[in-house]
Write an enzyme that holds these catalytic residues in place. Structure first.
Site, PDB file in Angstrom:
ATOM      1  CG  ASP A   1     -17.533  -1.494  13.201  1.00  0.00           C
ATOM      2  OD1 ASP A   1     -16.531  -1.308  13.531  1.00  0.00           O
ATOM      3  OD2 ASP A   1     -18.480  -0.710  13.164  1.00  0.00           O
TER       4      ASP A   1
ATOM      5  CB  CYS B   1      -4.828   6.264   6.272  1.00  0.00           C
ATOM      6  SG  CYS B   1      -4.283   6.950   7.781  1.00  0.00           S
TER       7      CYS B   1
ATOM      8  CD  GLN C   1      -2.805   1.476   2.298  1.00  0.00           C
ATOM      9  OE1 GLN C   1      -2.101   1.703   3.340  1.00  0.00           O
ATOM     10  NE2 GLN C   1      -4.094   1.142   2.018  1.00  0.00           N
TER      11      GLN C   1
ATOM     12  CG  ASN D   1     -12.177  -2.505   6.153  1.00  0.00           C
ATOM     13  OD1 ASN D   1     -11.536  -1.561   6.390  1.00  0.00           O
ATOM     14  ND2 ASN D   1     -12.084  -3.370   7.350  1.00  0.00           N
TER      15      ASN D   1
END
Length: 322
Positions: free
Chosen positions: A202, A100, A70, A200
């Site tokens: 939880d 991010c 990444q 993506n």
């Protein structure tokens, strides 16, 4: 699910997480059945490449292919050059970070901050895709804030200009990791694009993973913070998605050797001083996962230990006392 020429062996992927998805942890999660792991976010600027942090983040020796790296940055040509450098370091797949939420990243107009500028997103994607001959993927959030959930717009841009997989965290940048992840946006995107979509946020149990897949129509799920101290979750989710049955809980007797091996790998990979420091968070996560009450009482003592051998010995004795 396929990413370019790579056929992934499972629908369970490990999220790139700064401070967590390093080489020792990636290898553990691959052994547990992760279909793909991605490196911690790397900024490929020349003055940073010789730093210890970058050297460790760009060490993929003995890792299983495909290697996904990444990259992060704020300008199209900067990220294109980063992609080329990542190939030199062994990347089979390039992942662009637009997810991010960290302030130090967003203040530099990188990470999820990029989602505010859709024209810049387009320029970055075109530049990175054209810079390399390997698949490029994109990880993003649902948007900048609740009023600006523009992930569907960016998803269409990504598909048009050559992104081969999208991973979407079900929160906006302004939420950081607060509140609950929502998957309506992911569901909307899966209906709009033909490239693989990964959900993506939880996903903390096999049942939640299946519910998210069923609801969104996504091709795979990505596990993040729920694997901290619990890499066995990867295998449990994988088993449940493949068979419809819950896997037998891994016994403590089987967990302990893997935990201790992980700590030794950290010491060996980073060196004794840095390894002792970086092991602390994993020791905390493992302790709290295995026995929260005992882990809470145990943590203050081992947190002060600075010698790697003493740290390992104390943690060994704690694990076998549970």
């Amino acid at each position: 699910m396929n990413i370019g020429p790579y056929s992934l062996p499972s629908q369970v992927l490990l999220a790139p997480m700064a401070g967590t998805s390093d080489k020792p942890f990636r290898m553990i999660c691959r052994a547990q059945g992760a279909g793909l792991t991605t490196s911690e976010m790397v900024v490929m600027q020349n003055h940073l490449l010789n730093s210890n942090k970058s050297k460790h983040r760009l060490d993929f020796t003995s890792e299983q292919s495909p290697i996904s790296i990444q990259i992060a940055g704020s300008e199209a040509e900067e990220l294109a050059e980063s992609a080329r450098k990542a190939v030199d370091f062994g990347a089979d797949i390039i992942d662009i970070n637009m997810g991010c939420p960290a302030k130090k990243v967003c203040n530099k107009a990188a990470g999820s901050a990029l989602m505010q500028n859709e024209k810049l997103v387009e320029d970055i994607i075109k530049s990175v895709v054209n810079a390399v001959d390997i698949p490029v993927t994109l990880k993003m959030r649902t948007g900048w804030n609740e009023e600006n959930k523009n992930a569907p717009i960016i998803a269409k841009i990504a598909e048009e200009f050559g992104i081969q997989m999208l991973a979407i965290h079900g929160r906006t940048r302004s939420q950081k990791y607060n509140g609950e992840a929502e998957f309506n946006t992911v569901k909307k995107i899966t209906k709009m694009v033909s490239i693989p979509v990964v959900a993506n946020g939880d996903i903390t149990s096999p049942e939640k993973a299946k519910d998210v897949l069923d609801f969104t129509g996504a091709d795979a799920i990505m596990l993040g913070r729920a694997t901290q101290g619990n890499p066995w979750l990867v295998g449990q989710v994988n088993h449940f998605l493949k068979t419809g049955n819950k896997a037998e809980e891994t016994s403590l007797d089987k967990k302990i050797p893997l935990i201790l091996s992980h700590i030794l790998q950290i010491h060996d990979f980073y060196g004794h001083k840095m390894g002792t420091q970086l092991s602390r968070k994993h020791i905390f996560w493992y302790s709290m996962h295995l026995d929260q009450e005992k882990g809470t009482a145990f943590w203050p003592n081992i947190n002060r230990v600075s010698d790697h051998s003493e740290q390992y010995s104390i943690f060994h004795d704690f694990l076998y006392s549970i």
